[in-house]
Design a protein around this motif. Structure first.
Motif, mmCIF file in Angstrom:
data_model
loop_
_atom_site.group_PDB
_atom_site.id
_atom_site.type_symbol
_atom_site.label_atom_id
_atom_site.label_comp_id
_atom_site.label_asym_id
_atom_site.label_seq_id
_atom_site.Cartn_x
_atom_site.Cartn_y
_atom_site.Cartn_z
ATOM 1 N N LYS A 461 0.812 -1.216 0.000
ATOM 2 C CA LYS A 461 0.000 0.000 0.000
ATOM 3 C C LYS A 461 0.846 1.267 0.000
ATOM 4 C CE LYS A 461 -3.755 -2.266 2.529
ATOM 5 N NZ LYS A 461 -4.579 -2.263 3.769
ATOM 6 N N SER A 462 2.017 1.187 0.633
ATOM 7 C CA SER A 462 2.820 2.402 0.799
ATOM 8 C C SER A 462 3.803 2.647 -0.332
ATOM 9 C CB SER A 462 3.609 2.318 2.110
ATOM 10 O OG SER A 462 4.555 1.256 2.042
ATOM 11 N N GLY A 463 3.972 1.647 -1.190
ATOM 12 C CA GLY A 463 4.918 1.807 -2.294
ATOM 13 C C GLY A 463 6.348 1.505 -1.935
ATOM 14 N N MET A 464 6.581 0.933 -0.747
ATOM 15 C CA MET A 464 7.952 0.588 -0.352
ATOM 16 C C MET A 464 8.521 -0.547 -1.188
ATOM 17 S SD MET A 464 8.216 0.746 3.794
ATOM 18 C CE MET A 464 9.833 -0.015 3.767
ATOM 19 N N ALA A 465 7.654 -1.420 -1.706
ATOM 20 C CA ALA A 465 8.128 -2.560 -2.485
ATOM 21 C C ALA A 465 7.161 -2.837 -3.614
ATOM 22 C CB ALA A 465 8.264 -3.791 -1.580
ATOM 23 N N SER A 466 7.679 -3.410 -4.693
ATOM 24 C CA SER A 466 6.824 -3.779 -5.818
ATOM 25 C C SER A 466 6.289 -5.182 -5.588
ATOM 26 C CB SER A 466 7.625 -3.696 -7.119
ATOM 27 O OG SER A 466 8.729 -4.574 -7.051
ATOM 28 N N GLY A 467 5.853 -5.867 -6.650
ATOM 29 C CA GLY A 467 5.228 -7.171 -6.508
ATOM 30 C C GLY A 467 6.140 -8.336 -6.829
ATOM 31 N N PRO A 468 5.645 -9.568 -6.631
ATOM 32 C CA PRO A 468 6.437 -10.792 -6.823
ATOM 33 C C PRO A 468 7.029 -10.944 -8.212
ATOM 34 C CG PRO A 468 4.392 -11.265 -5.657
ATOM 35 C CD PRO A 468 4.294 -9.848 -6.124
ATOM 36 N N ASP A 469 6.409 -10.348 -9.214
ATOM 37 C CA ASP A 469 6.919 -10.506 -10.576
ATOM 38 C C ASP A 469 8.308 -9.911 -10.754
ATOM 39 O OD1 ASP A 469 4.647 -11.821 -11.379
ATOM 40 O OD2 ASP A 469 3.629 -9.999 -12.056
ATOM 41 N N THR A 470 8.685 -8.981 -9.897
ATOM 42 C CA THR A 470 9.993 -8.328 -10.043
ATOM 43 C C THR A 470 11.034 -8.872 -9.067
ATOM 44 O OG1 THR A 470 9.445 -6.585 -8.449
ATOM 45 C CG2 THR A 470 8.836 -6.207 -10.752
ATOM 46 N N TRP A 471 10.677 -9.843 -8.245
ATOM 47 C CA TRP A 471 11.564 -10.307 -7.179
ATOM 48 C C TRP A 471 12.510 -11.435 -7.590
ATOM 49 C CZ3 TRP A 471 7.163 -10.738 -2.992
ATOM 50 C CH2 TRP A 471 6.755 -9.442 -2.648
ATOM 51 N N GLY A 472 12.278 -12.021 -8.711
ATOM 52 C CA GLY A 472 13.145 -13.126 -9.135
ATOM 53 C C GLY A 472 12.761 -14.457 -8.521
ATOM 54 N N ILE A 473 11.464 -14.621 -8.214
ATOM 55 C CA ILE A 473 10.980 -15.898 -7.689
ATOM 56 C C ILE A 473 10.458 -16.768 -8.820
ATOM 57 C CG2 ILE A 473 9.348 -17.017 -6.114
ATOM 58 C CD1 ILE A 473 9.156 -14.431 -4.577
#
Length: 658
Positions: A461-473
């Motif tokens: 909600k706060s924009g501190m992190a993006s979603g799983p698609d960008t995490w390399g999982i």
């Protein structure tokens, strides 16, 4: 990272391993003046005993040399006694350092004993039989090593001593008792002239000393801040072992005011004697002494003062007090440890450029993605939240370590099993590894839960992190397979450095109690059994460090530091509090582990030293591999392989056959 930089890192790591191994090998052999060889034989107890034999050049039947049997403590191997072996052998002693039963390359004893043997066995220092038919041997193979020395023509069998650390301090006393009892029936049985337990108390048998009926010189080296003072000596702190019941019994007089540390005594006489008088008392087996270095329990086998005490004790008892050719304070063992650390760090460093090179190939390059840069801090509030979450993330390790590690002792050869949360069994055969299994599962689950909660209710909600698609999982199964294969290749390449160092220079990679060594075939099977439980933690760790711990837009050295600190911070704070209290008061802050039964936390505290070393390294490696691959799998797999080796290669087996 530029190709040139990668090549430089690779060259540096190889030089570290090579130089560390060469110098370590030279120091171990005292620059070629001592021959060091691995020996093994089948003992009368039905086990294969492995040992390192140190023989000074020039030893011969015409001029036999005094000798010393050296035994390590629980969960260690013969190599840990390197300090004693190097300093004694370079001064003209033949030294044999054993792998106790169930440790290192030694197997468990087996066999069937008579009912009388079972009734009389362990209590009188001989042999009994367990319910599974395995022999119960209080001396853990040390008696057999003592007799082995008697077969060597260049050993002076009238001047043989024994030294042992912690568990080894108990085994040498049991071995001496066994030898003296059998010597009464068979004069050819070799008996020791001197016994020196280190980080261990004198063993009592009822209201008398275990060796009280026999002419043997007895001393001890016990640290001022030893964690086992209460359990071993029945006193609150190491400083007071000179007033203990064990001391009074073995010295033969009232010690309510305390004997003087480092002073020489004759059995039954309360006034200290000088060195020449001590040598005379030693001829009758009446010499007594307790030395106290300013060290903890494990610190005693890596301490220059302790090494001097060992040399002094055997100089009096085995060389009649004659002046040593090399002063006790002139020592070289520490340099082997220093260069062993260089090799150990080189081993871990090697995997980083090796993986980077492979990731540049066409085959492995296909798994690379653009790495997620980390959390975005946009204002004061987000920085405060990040700091609080960073601290909260370290709490589980601090709270869970002592309860989940318990008191992980299971010594099959002596029938000693202590209650631990995950008991040894036919699958989980290593008590210390069992504690780490629980620790990995609990910390991994806690980290994953905290990560999900923060993402779900705050970061998203706060924009501190993006979603799983960008995490390399999310990689295709075939790419995850490639990451696994890359990890295997990188790890086995590094492991071959260890094998080559052992083959050509006779050394493993170690400093203090931090070490790795080649695995036996049986240990490889155990390695594979424990591997999934380490993978659970280190794959989650690779995710949480690189997605939530790392910060976007910051210098990379800061992210490496944050990853390392996040991994080790909880255990580090626990350790500092515990040992700061120990150094100030003489008593640990956290004395016991609460579950499944109240036990001393001493062993868990000692094991924490290994975590303080490996966890920050794993954090740095996780960040390095993530930056170059853009996925969590490469770093997760490589850390799994490397850390499991570090945890298991020197770890004792509690059950099963090796």
């Amino acid at each position: 990272m530029k190709k040139k930089t990668i090549r430089i890192l690779l060259a540096v790591s190889l030089c570290m391993v090579l130089i560390g191994s060469i110098v370590g090998g030279l120091i171990q052999t005292s620059f070629g003046t001592v021959d060091v060889q691995k020996v093994s034989w089948v003992t009368d107890d039905g086990a294969t005993l492995s040992a390192l034999l140190y023989v000074p050049k020039g030893a011969s039947a015409e001029e036999p040399l005094p000798a010393v049997v050296s035994c390590h403590g629980w969960n260690n191997t013969a190599e840990v006694q390197g300090m004693n072996c190097i300093e004694l052998s370079r001064r003209g002693y033949v030294v044999i350092a054993v792998d106790a039963y169930g440790h290192g390359d030694s197997t468990f004893p087996v066999g069937t004993m008579t009912d009388d043997d079972m009734a009389d066995g362990v209590e009188d220092g001989t042999v009994a039989t367990g319910a599974d038919g395995s022999a119960l041997v209080a001396d853990m193979g040390v008696y057999s090593a003592l007799q082995y020395l008697g077969t060597l023509p260049f050993v002076d069998t009238e001047n043989i001593g024994m030294v042992g650390h912690s568990m080894g301090g108990g085994t040498i006393q049991s071995a001496a008792l066994r030898a003296f009892k059998l010597h009464e029936e068979d004069p050819d049985v070799i008996v020791p002239k001197a016994v020196l337990p280190t980080s261990q108390s004198f063993t009592l048998d009822g209201d008398k000393g275990l060796l009280e009926d026999y002419p043997v010189n007895i001393g001890a080296v016990y640290g001022r801040w030893d964690e086992w003072a209460q359990a071993m000596w029945g006193v609150a702190k190491g400083l007071d072992v000179n007033k203990s019941e064990s001391t009074a019994t073995v010295f033969g007089f009232d010690v309510k005011d305390g004997i003087t540390y480092g002073a020489y005594y004759e059995y039954g006489l309360s006034e200290p004697i000088d060195r020449s008088e001590a040598a005379k008392a030693a001829q009758d087996g009446a010499f007594r002494v307790i030395y106290q270095p300013l060290r903890t329990h494990p610190g005693v086998h890596n301490d220059s003062a302790a090494a001097s005490y060992v040399v002094d004790f055997f100089g009096i008892t085995l060389k009649a007090g004659a002046e040593e050719s090399i002063d006790a304070g002139s020592q070289i063992w520490l340099w082997k440890d220093i260069f062993g650390m260089i090799s150990l760090l080189g081993f871990f460093l090697f995997m980083m450029p090796m993986a980077a090179i492979l990731l540049r190939t066409k085959f492995f390059g296909s798994i690379c993605r653009r790495p997620y840069e980390g959390s975005v801090l946009t204002g004061a509030k987000s920085k405060v939240v990040y700091a609080l979450l960073f601290l909260v993330g370290m709490v589980p390790a601090a709270l869970l370590f002592y309860p989940l590690m318990g008191y992980p002792i299971a010594i099959k050869a002596t029938g000693r099993y202590v209650g631990i949360p995950l008991p040894v069994n036919d699958y989980f055969q290593m008590p210390i590894m069992n504690g780490l299994v629980l620790f990995n599962l609990a910390c991994g689950a806690a980290a994953l839960l905290l990560f999900w909660l923060v993402y779900r209710f705050y970061s998203k909600k706060s924009g501190m992190a993006s979603g799983p698609d960008t995490w390399g999982i999310r990689l295709p199964i075939k790419d995850i397979g490639k990451a696994f294969l890359l990890g295997v290749i990188v790890f086995l390449s590094a492991y071959m450095l260890l094998v080559l160092a052992d083959f050509f220079f006779g050394v493993d990679f170690r400093f203090f109690t931090l070490s790795i060594k080649p695995l036996t075939p049986a240990k490889w099977l155990m390695y594979l059994k424990y591997l999934p439980f380490f993978a659970f933690f280190y794959l989650i760790n690779s995710l949480t460090l690189n997605v939530s711990t790392s910060l976007a837009g910051k210098r990379e050295w800061l992210n490496y530091t944050l990853c390392a600190l996040s991994n080790v911070g909880g255990v580090l704070v626990l350790h500092i509090l515990d040992y700061l209290c120990l150094y100030i008061t003489g008593v640990k802050m956290f004395l016991t582990t609460p579950w499944p039964a109240e036990q001393t936390s001493a062993l868990a505290g000692v094991l924490a030293w290994g975590l303080l070393f490996i966890l920050p390294i794993a954090g740095i490696m996780a960040r390095f591999f993530y930056k170059r691959s853009g996925n969590i799998w490469v770093g997760g797999f490589i850390n799994t392989f490397a850390v499991t080796l570090f945890a298991l290669s020197n770890t004792a087996v509690g059950i099963g056959m090796i």
